[in-house]
Design a protein around this motif. Structure first.
Motif, short mmCIF file in Angstrom:
data_model
loop_
_atom_site.label_atom_id
_atom_site.label_comp_id
_atom_site.label_asym_id
_atom_site.label_seq_id
_atom_site.Cartn_x
_atom_site.Cartn_y
_atom_site.Cartn_z
N LYS A 1 66.63 22.16 40.62
CA LYS A 1 65.25 21.73 40.43
C LYS A 1 64.27 22.82 40.82
O LYS A 1 63.24 23.02 40.15
CB LYS A 1 65.01 20.44 41.22
N ASP A 2 64.58 23.53 41.90
CA ASP A 2 63.72 24.64 42.30
C ASP A 2 63.76 25.75 41.26
O ASP A 2 62.74 26.40 40.98
CB ASP A 2 64.16 25.19 43.66
N TRP A 3 64.95 26.00 40.69
CA TRP A 3 65.09 27.05 39.68
C TRP A 3 64.28 26.70 38.44
O TRP A 3 63.58 27.55 37.89
CB TRP A 3 66.57 27.22 39.34
N LEU A 4 64.35 25.45 37.99
CA LEU A 4 63.58 25.03 36.83
C LEU A 4 62.08 25.14 37.11
O LEU A 4 61.30 25.54 36.24
CB LEU A 4 63.95 23.59 36.45
N ARG A 5 61.68 24.79 38.33
CA ARG A 5 60.27 24.91 38.69
C ARG A 5 59.84 26.37 38.70
O ARG A 5 58.75 26.72 38.23
CB ARG A 5 60.03 24.28 40.07
N ALA A 6 60.71 27.25 39.21
CA ALA A 6 60.38 28.67 39.24
C ALA A 6 60.27 29.25 37.83
O ALA A 6 59.40 30.08 37.56
CB ALA A 6 61.44 29.43 40.04
N ILE A 7 61.13 28.79 36.93
CA ILE A 7 61.04 29.22 35.54
C ILE A 7 59.69 28.82 34.95
O ILE A 7 59.03 29.58 34.24
CB ILE A 7 62.19 28.60 34.71
N ALA A 8 59.27 27.59 35.26
CA ALA A 8 58.04 27.06 34.67
C ALA A 8 56.78 27.69 35.26
O ALA A 8 55.78 27.86 34.57
CB ALA A 8 58.00 25.54 34.84
N THR A 9 56.83 28.02 36.55
CA THR A 9 55.61 28.46 37.23
C THR A 9 55.59 29.95 37.55
O THR A 9 54.53 30.49 37.88
CB THR A 9 55.45 27.69 38.56
N GLY A 10 56.74 30.61 37.48
CA GLY A 10 56.81 32.01 37.88
C GLY A 10 56.95 32.20 39.38
O GLY A 10 56.96 33.33 39.87
N GLU A 11 57.11 31.11 40.12
CA GLU A 11 57.27 31.20 41.57
C GLU A 11 58.65 31.79 41.91
O GLU A 11 59.57 31.78 41.10
CB GLU A 11 57.16 29.81 42.21
N GLN A 12 58.76 32.31 43.13
CA GLN A 12 60.03 32.77 43.63
C GLN A 12 60.86 31.57 44.11
O GLN A 12 60.32 30.51 44.42
CB GLN A 12 59.84 33.76 44.77
N LEU A 13 62.17 31.77 44.19
CA LEU A 13 63.05 30.68 44.61
C LEU A 13 63.10 30.51 46.12
O LEU A 13 63.79 29.63 46.61
CB LEU A 13 64.46 30.92 44.07
N GLY A 14 62.39 31.34 46.83
CA GLY A 14 62.43 31.23 48.28
C GLY A 14 63.46 32.16 48.88
O GLY A 14 64.01 33.05 48.22
N GLU A 15 63.73 31.97 50.16
CA GLU A 15 64.62 32.87 50.88
C GLU A 15 66.03 32.83 50.30
O GLU A 15 66.60 31.77 50.08
CB GLU A 15 64.66 32.47 52.36
N GLY A 16 66.58 34.01 50.05
CA GLY A 16 67.92 34.10 49.50
C GLY A 16 68.97 34.29 50.57
O GLY A 16 68.69 34.24 51.77
N ILE A 17 70.19 34.53 50.14
CA ILE A 17 71.32 34.71 51.06
C ILE A 17 72.17 35.87 50.58
O ILE A 17 72.10 36.29 49.44
CB ILE A 17 72.19 33.44 51.15
N LYS A 18 72.99 36.38 51.47
CA LYS A 18 74.05 37.29 51.09
C LYS A 18 75.20 36.48 50.50
O LYS A 18 75.44 35.34 50.91
CB LYS A 18 74.56 38.06 52.32
N PRO A 19 75.91 37.02 49.51
CA PRO A 19 77.08 36.29 49.00
C PRO A 19 78.05 35.96 50.13
O PRO A 19 78.33 36.80 50.99
CB PRO A 19 77.70 37.28 48.01
N THR A 20 78.52 34.74 50.16
CA THR A 20 79.50 34.32 51.15
C THR A 20 80.90 34.65 50.63
O THR A 20 81.12 34.82 49.43
CB THR A 20 79.37 32.82 51.45
N VAL A 21 81.85 34.71 51.54
CA VAL A 21 83.16 35.24 51.19
C VAL A 21 83.86 34.42 50.10
O VAL A 21 84.61 34.97 49.28
CB VAL A 21 84.05 35.35 52.45
N ASP A 22 83.58 33.12 50.05
CA ASP A 22 84.21 32.30 49.00
C ASP A 22 83.74 32.68 47.60
O ASP A 22 84.36 32.31 46.62
CB ASP A 22 83.94 30.82 49.25
N MET A 23 82.63 33.40 47.50
CA MET A 23 82.09 33.77 46.20
C MET A 23 82.83 34.96 45.59
O MET A 23 82.72 35.20 44.39
CB MET A 23 80.60 34.09 46.31
N TYR A 24 83.58 35.71 46.42
CA TYR A 24 84.21 36.91 45.88
C TYR A 24 85.64 37.13 46.37
O TYR A 24 86.24 38.17 46.04
CB TYR A 24 83.36 38.15 46.18
N GLU A 25 86.22 36.19 47.13
CA GLU A 25 87.60 36.33 47.55
C GLU A 25 88.39 35.07 47.24
O GLU A 25 87.90 33.95 47.41
CB GLU A 25 87.69 36.67 49.04
#
Length: 423
Positions: A88-112
């Motif tokens: 929902k935040d991503w769709l709102r950001a697409i519509a408004t040009g807003e940023q998605l807020g604070e991001g994260i570093k990839p967690t280990v499950d994302m690449y191992e």
């Protein structure tokens, strides 16, 4: 037990609930870095073709193939990514040009591998298809470079990705994770040899760029040696949303530019006509009309991250246009069945959680048999957990239809075992 009635309920407010196993047809690797390309891409290709995240001559950070920046990708030097499941935040950001807020570093499950298996247990996911990560943004650039520089380097880059999967993941992780190596039609001899090598290494699913190559439809009999290899091994072919190079001349003909940053540079017209559902509809219709599935009856094909709301009208139009062209040119002979019948037997479509899936199913006469769920984990434009797809996407479906979308359609598309061939 999968399909058990005890797993399927409707709560007192009429919302679907589901407690059974899940087949997640859209998940991704999130590469921690691209250093594996240095290990697997031969030295002679690295100057012009090495994928990397780096600073360019203009001082801007981005993804590059050799020295060519991939303009439609988003990258930052700290490899900070949006938090998963922020649909929902991503769709709102697409519509408004807003940023998605604070991001994260990839967690280990994302690449191992082992950490991802543990994440599946946490999510109660029996099995998932795992697609290319950030590298998918480069498909359009690689295709464009293949046209200019020749296909050898492009094929070498895709083989490097495939070798990374073979060496560091395997192509079938305990019948639970099915990574997707890349096949492309730029060079038929390479594609056939690569497919045979992938089959030897246990491949179950491949992903291919959408559309024609060098003036040939993908189901042109010229490519039959490749389809034969995939058919005989029961390999599932997928078309994941990505840059559709064959749309570039059309984009330019309308006074617009392709390969722009997706959120900040792509026009509404391109979102509507040149990205996602139109390219995949053209590709799938071509496969059906060129009689690919009569020649190769074991083939299964899936559209991934292109939504599903187009499906009822698409099937209706395919049937209608078959009638309109009955006396026309059929490159591989007349179809013996309705196109919609052929499609439903061989093709599957991953729905967006924001799609009106209940209406789609109703428009299909109550038939939910070719629809799949996909969480898009760990991407922001998905749901927080795969189970959240029930609440987001399955309202209005019957318990049986919920179970089909959440599990049994995917398991039928990709059965356990070595070949995946089904009757």
């Amino acid at each position: 037990m999968a399909g058990s009635n005890s797993a399927l309920k409707i709560d007192e407010l009429g919302a679907p609930t589901y407690g059974g196993p899940i087949f997640d047809a859209d998940t991704h690797i999130q590469e921690q870095d691209f250093s594996f390309f240095e290990r697997y891409l031969p030295e002679k290709f690295q100057k012009d073709w090495l994928p990397a995240r780096k600073y360019g001559p203009d001082g801007e950070f981005g993804m590059f193939i050799g020295e060519m920046k991939v303009e439609n990708s988003e990258a930052n030097p700290d490899n900070i990514i949006p938090q998963p499941g922020r649909l929902k935040d991503w769709l709102r950001a697409i519509a408004t040009g807003e940023q998605l807020g604070e991001g994260i570093k990839p967690t280990v499950d994302m690449y191992e591998r082992e950490a991802r298996l543990a994440k599946l247990d946490e999510f109660n996911v029996e099995a998932c298809i795992m697609f290319v990560g950030h590298f998918v943004s480069a498909f359009g650039q690689i295709g464009m470079m293949a046209e200019k520089l020749g296909s050898e380097g492009a094929c070498a880059v895709f083989h490097a990705w495939n070798q990374y999967l073979v060496e560091e993941w395997s192509l079938n992780v305990d019948d639970r994770i099915y990574p997707t190596p890349v096949l492309a039609l730029y060079d038929l001899d390479w594609a056939v040899a690569e497919a045979k090598w992938l089959v030897e290494n246990g491949v179950r699913v491949v992903v291919m760029p959408m559309g024609p190559v060098d003036g040939k439809a993908p189901a042109d009999p010229y490519f039959d040696p490749l389809w034969q290899v995939l058919n005989d091994a029961g390999v599932l072919v997928t078309f994941h949303v990505s840059e559709a190079n064959f749309m570039h001349p059309l984009i330019r003909a309308w006074g617009e530019q392709p390969l722009q940053p997706r959120r900040s540079g792509q026009t509404a017209w391109q979102w509507m006509f040149a990205y996602s559902e139109i390219p995949v509809m053209m590709t799938l219709a071509s496969l059906v009309y060129w009689n690919l599935f009569e020649r190769f009856p074991n083939l299964k094909v899936a559209s991934v991250e292109n939504g599903c709301e187009w499906l009822p009208r698409f099937l209706y139009k395919m049937d209608k246009m078959r009638g309109m062209a009955r006396s026309g040119w059929w490159p591989m002979g007349q179809l013996k069945e309705r196109p919609s019948t052929i499609f439903k037997r061989h093709c599957f479509v991953v729905a967006y959680p924001e799609d009106d899936i209940a209406r789609v199913v109703a428009d299909l006469g109550g038939d939910a048999s070719c629809l799949l769920m996909g969480s898009d984990y760990p991407h922001a434009e998905g749901v927080p957990t795969p189970h959240d797809f029930v609440e987001e996407g399955c309202k209005g479906l019957t318990p049986k239809q919920v179970e089909q979308v959440m599990y049994s359609n995917g398991r039928r598309m990709l059965p356990k075992g070595r070949t995946g061939i089904v009757g």
